[in-house]
Design an enzyme around this catalytic site. Structure first.
Site, PDB file in Angstrom:
ATOM      1  N   GLU A  76      39.098  38.001  42.051  1.00 40.71           N
ATOM      2  CA  GLU A  76      39.990  38.925  41.364  1.00 40.71           C
ATOM      3  C   GLU A  76      39.321  39.582  40.157  1.00 40.71           C
ATOM      4  O   GLU A  76      39.525  40.748  39.875  1.00 40.71           O
ATOM      5  CB  GLU A  76      41.249  38.158  40.930  1.00 40.71           C
ATOM      6  CG  GLU A  76      42.381  39.019  40.412  1.00 40.71           C
ATOM      7  CD  GLU A  76      43.047  39.881  41.483  1.00 40.71           C
ATOM      8  OE1 GLU A  76      42.660  39.755  42.666  1.00 40.71           O
ATOM      9  OE2 GLU A  76      43.916  40.685  41.142  1.00 40.71           O
ATOM     10  N   ASP A  77      38.494  38.821  39.452  1.00 41.78           N
ATOM     11  CA  ASP A  77      38.024  39.291  38.147  1.00 41.78           C
ATOM     12  C   ASP A  77      36.536  39.601  38.040  1.00 41.78           C
ATOM     13  O   ASP A  77      36.071  40.002  36.982  1.00 41.78           O
ATOM     14  CB  ASP A  77      38.359  38.244  37.053  1.00 41.78           C
ATOM     15  CG  ASP A  77      39.856  38.081  36.863  1.00 41.78           C
ATOM     16  OD1 ASP A  77      40.590  38.998  37.276  1.00 41.78           O
ATOM     17  OD2 ASP A  77      40.278  37.060  36.310  1.00 41.78           O
TER      18      ASP A  77
END
Ligand code: MN
Length: 717
Positions: A76-77
Site C-alpha cells: 500500500e505504501d
C-alpha cells in the site's frame, strides 16, 4: 527498535523450526521498502511493521504471519508489489499480505459506527485466512498505542471509535482478552478521557486509603490454599477503567457502590484442581450469591473456560475470583492464537492448516449463546452467500452474493433502483449485470427519464429488486396493451373509412364480454381479440378488403414489390421491449429494417423483418399481421441486437481480429457461438448490440475488409 537477530531469536524460542532465512529476508525487504519514510512521531516508518511483528511473536504465530506483519504496509505504501513479495516469499505470504492490504484499503473509506455489526462481518468475510485478521489486529493495536502522535483530532477519534466498534469486539470474539482490553483502554482514553481520568483517580484514592490491598489479599489467599494442601499461581489486578465504566453505565451505579473492582486469578495444574480450589475458597470466605459461573463445564462461545465466583475476601472486600488451568488461561489471553499454538504441536500441523483455522473460528462463532449471537451465527453461516459493498458515502450495504448494481440500487432506495441507468464500480463504469465483490464501492447513476427495464429481471438476485421490477411491469403492461390496442384499432377502422370512436366500441362491448372501451382496446393490444373481429362486429357485412399481408408479402418465395405507404404504419414509439413489444429472435430486426408485426395471443406484438422466413408460418392468419414502423427518433435508449454470420480462417489471432474490428466500430458483442469448425475455417454466429441497421452494415463492411475474415453476412435465422 527490535533488532534483526532479536526478532529471529524470539520466533525461534517458540518455534525452533522457523524459517530463519525468510525472516531475515523479510526484515531487510521491509526496511528497504519503507526507506526514509517516517511515522507521525518522527520514528522511521519501519518501526511500525516491526512492532506489529513483535506483537505477533507474543502470540507465538508462525513464520508466515510474522513475515506478513513485516510486509503488511509495503504494497500500500511503498513501491513494492505483490508480485515482488510472491517471488521472494512465496504464494502463502503474498496471499496473506494481499488480505491485510485489502482490509486496510477498506477502512480508509468508511463512516460506519451505525453499521458496526455489518462491518465486523465484512472484516471476517474478507479475512479468508484467520492470520490476516490476527495481523490486522496487531497492526491496529500498534496504531492505537501510537495514536496520540497524530495531530488530526478528528482522525484520532475516528480511528478510536472504529477500534471500539469493530476491532475490540473482534478480538473478544476470537477469545483474545488481553488484546481486547488494551484496544478498549486505548480507545477509551481517546474517546472519553475525563471519565477514564476520574476512574483512575478514584482507584488510586482507594489504593492509598486502604493501603495496597492486592498483595495482602494474594498472600492470604495463598495461605488459605496452602493450609488445605494446594498450590496455585495467584495474580491480582484491578479491573480495567473501561470495564468499570461500562458497569457503572449498565447498572446505573456510582463508584462508591461499585465495590468489586479487584479480581484475582488462581492458576492451578488440572481441571479437578479448579473445583478443589473453588471448594477451599468457598469454605474460607462468605460467598456473594449469584456470582458463581462455571465456564469450565460450559465454555463461552469464544472458547473461554474458567470458574468465576465472588466472595467477601480476606480484607472484607468484595472480590472476584477466577480459577483456571494454565492452558485455559492461555486460551483466555491469546484466544484462537493459543488454539493454533497447541494444534501446531500436534500431529498434522502441515495438513490444511489454514482451513482448520477458519473452521475453528467459525466453530467458535457458531456455538454462540444468546438469541442475538444465534442470529448472528445463522448469518455467519451464510458468509459464502453474502457480499458487502459501500455507497459513495461509505455506508455498507449487504447483499446476497451474485448481486448486481441494480440490486444495490434497489437496496439503497426503490427510487434509485427505478431510475438507475448506469453504475460505477470502484470508479469505473461497469455493466449493470456485473456481479459485485466484497468491498466494492458502487456509485449509481440515475436519470429522471429512466424506468425499470424488463431485461433487468433476468439478472437481479434480490427479492426487493425483482418485486419492484415486476410491479412496474404489471402496472405498465396494461398501459402498453392499451396504447398498442388503440393504434391497431384506429388503423383497422381507417382502412374501412371509419373512425374508431368510443361510441362505436361501446355498442359491441357485450359481444366481447368487456366492461369498458379501454378494456376492449387493451384486449386487442394483448392479442386476445383481433382488430378484424372488432371491425366486423361494429360494421356488420363490411366487405372484406385485401389484407395488409396480401398486399405486402405475397405468399411464396417472392419478396414485397413496393414499400408500404408511409403514414399508415403503427409506430412502435413508447412501447417497451419485453412487455407489449417483442423483437423476434429469428431475424433480429434493427431500426432501419422494414418490419412487420405479428400479434400473438396474450403477448402483444412480435416484430420480424419483412423478409423473415418465420413469417410464412403465420400466412393463414393474416388478421394477426400489422403494419408497424420504427420511431423516427429511436435514440440510443434501446440497444438492438443484430446477428452476423462470419467465417474466419482457423489460425492464431483470427478471433482477436474479429472482436477488435467489432469493438473499434463501437459494436458490443453480446453473444458468440462457433457453429462449425474445420481445419481451415470457423463459422461463427456473433450477436452484436448496435444502434440500427446502418450501424450493423458498417460493422459487416469492416469485417469483410479484415484479412482473416473470409465472409460476413447478416444472419437471418
Ligand atoms: Mn500498518
Amino acid at each position: 527498535m527490535i533488532r534483526q537477530f532479536e526478532l529471529v531469536e524470539r520466533v525461534k524460542r517458540y518455534d525452533p523450526h522457523a524459517d530463519e532465512d525468510a525472516l531475515n529476508r523479510g526484515y531487510v525487504f521491509a526496511m528497504r521498502a519503507h526507506g526514509a519514510q517516517t511515522r507521525a512521531n518522527g520514528d522511521p516508518y519501519f518501526s511500525h511493521p516491526l512492532e506489529v511483528a513483535g506483537i505477533l511473536t507474543h502470540y507465538r504465530l508462525d513464520t508466515a504471519s510474522i513475515l506478513t506483519a513485516l510486509l503488511h504496509d509495503t504494497v500500500e505504501d511503498t513501491n513494492a508489489t505483490l508480485e515482488d513479495i510472491k517471488a521472494m516469499f512465496g504464494e502463502e505470504v503474498a496471499r496473506l499480505v494481499d488480505g491485510v492490504t485489502k482490509l486496510t484499503r477498506m477502512e480508509l473509506q468508511s463512516e460506519h459506527s451505525r453499521q458496526a455489526e455489518n462491518f465486523r462481518k465484512l472484516v471476517l468475510a474478507m479475512s479468508e485466512d484467520i492470520r490476516v485478521l490476527l495481523v490486522k489486529l496487531a497492526d491496529r493495536l500498534h496504531n492505537m498505542r501510537t495514536l496520540r502522535f497524530l495531530v488530526d483530532l478528528d482522525k484520532r477519534r475516528r480511528i478510536a471509535s472504529e477500534t471500539m466498534d469493530i476491532y475490540a469486539p473482534l478480538a473478544e470474539r476470537m477469545g483474545m482478552q488481553e488484546m481486547k482490553n488494551e484496544l478498549e483502554d486505548l480507545a477509551f482514553a481517546e474517546l472519553n478521557p475525563h471519565p477514564r481520568d476520574s476512574i483512575f483517580a478514584r482507584l488510586s484514592f482507594l489504593r492509598e486509603h486502604g493501603g495496597n490491598l492486592i498483595p495482602r489479599i494474594i498472600e492470604q489467599l495463598r495461605e488459605t490454599l496452602r493450609i488445605n494442601g494446594m498450590d496455585a499461581d495467584i495474580v491480582g489486578r484491578e479491573k480495567t477503567p473501561y470495564s468499570i465504566w461500562q458497569k457503572m453505565q449498565h447498572n446505573n451505579l456510582n463508584f462508591e457502590q461499585l465495590c468489586d473492582i479487584m479480581a484475582f486469578r488462581l492458576i492451578v495444574p488440572t481441571q479437578e484442581d479448579c473445583y478443589r480450589a473453588l471448594g477451599i475458597v468457598h469454605g474460607a470466605y462468605p460467598v456473594i450469591p449469584g456470582r458463581f459461573k462455571d465456564y469450565v463445564s460450559t465454555p463461552k462461545p469464544n472458547g473461554y473456560r474458567s470458574l468465576h465466583t465472588g466472595v467477601f475476601g480476606p480484607e472484607r472486600q468484595r472480590i472476584e475470583v477466577q480459577i483456571r488451568t494454565r492452558q485455559m488461561h492461555e486460551v483466555a489471553e491469546y484466544g484462537v492464537a493459543a488454539h493454533w499454538h497447541y494444534k501446531q504441536g500436534g500431529v498434522d500441523h502441515t495438513n490444511g492448516r489454514q482451513y482448520r483455522w477458519l473452521r475453528e473460528l467459525l466453530d467458535i462463532l457458531e456455538h454462540a449463546g444468546g438469541p442475538e449471537e444465534f442470529l448472528e451465527h445463522t448469518k455467519l453461516e451464510m458468509f459464502q452467500d453474502e457480499v458487502f459493498c459501500f455507497t459513495p458515502k461509505g455506508d455498507l450495504i449487504n447483499l446476497p452474493s451474485g448481486a448486481t448494481p441494480i440490486d444495490f440500487a434497489y437496496a439503497v432506495h426503490s427510487e434509485i433502483g427505478d431510475k438507475c441507468v448506469g453504475a460505477k464500480i470502484n470508479g469505473r463504469l461497469m455493466p449493470l449485470r456485473t456481479a459485485l465483490q466484497n468491498g466494492d464501492q458502487i456509485e449509481i447513476i440515475t436519470s429522471k427519464a429512466q424506468t425499470p427495464s424488463p431485461t433487468w429481471e433476468r439478472f437481479v438476485v434480490t427479492g426487493k429488486a425483482r418485486a419492484r421490477i415486476r410491479r412496474f411491469i404489471r402496472s405498465k403492461e396494461r398501459e402498453q396493451y392499451l396504447q398498442l390496442g388503440r393504434s391497431i384499432l384506429d388503423r383497422a377502422f381507417q382502412e374501412e373509412g371509419y373512425d374508431c370512436s368510443d361510441k362505436a366500441l361501446e355498442g359491441v362491448l357485450k359481444n366481447f364480454k368487456q366492461a369498458s372501451v379501454e378494456d376492449l382496446r387493451a384486449q386487442v393490444g394483448a392479442g386476445n381479440f383481433t382488430a378484424r373481429a372488432v371491425v366486423e362486429a361494429v360494421l356488420p357485412g363490411v366487405r372484406k378488403k385485401r389484407s395488409f399481408v396480401e398486399k405486402v408479402v405475397p405468399l411464396g418465395r417472392s419478396r414485397p414489390k413496393k414499400p408500404v405507404a408511409k403514414g399508415q404504419a403503427i409506430p412502435i414509439r413508447g412501447l417497451i421491449p419485453g412487455m407489449a413489444l417483442h423483437f423476434a429472435g429469428c431475424c433480429h430486426p434493427l431500426p432501419g429494417d422494414r418490419i412487420v408485426g405479428v400479434v400473438t395471443t396474450g403477448k402483444g406484438v412480435t416484430i420480424h423483418t419483412i423478409d423473415c422466413e418465420t413469417l410464412e408460418g403465420f400466412a393463414d392468419t393474416p388478421e394477426r399481421w400489422i403494419d408497424v414502423a420504427w420511431d423516427a427518433d429511436d435514440g440510443d435508449a434501446v440497444h438492438h441486437v443484430g446477428r452476423v454470420q462470419v467465417t474466419v480462417l482457423n489460425e492464431p489471432g483470427s478471433l482477436g481480429s474479429l472482436t477488435t474490428v467489432i469493438a473499434r466500430n463501437d459494436g458490443n458483442i453480446s453473444n458468440l457461438k462457433i457453429t462449425n469448425r474445420t481445419m481451415q475455417f470457423f463459422d461463427i454466429l456473433v450477436d452484436i448490440e448496435v444502434r440500427n441497421v446502418a450501424h450493423l452494415i458498417d460493422i459487416i463492411a469492416a469485417l469483410r475488409a479484415t484479412p482473416p475474415i473470409t465472409s460476413a453476412d447478416r444472419a437471418r435465422r
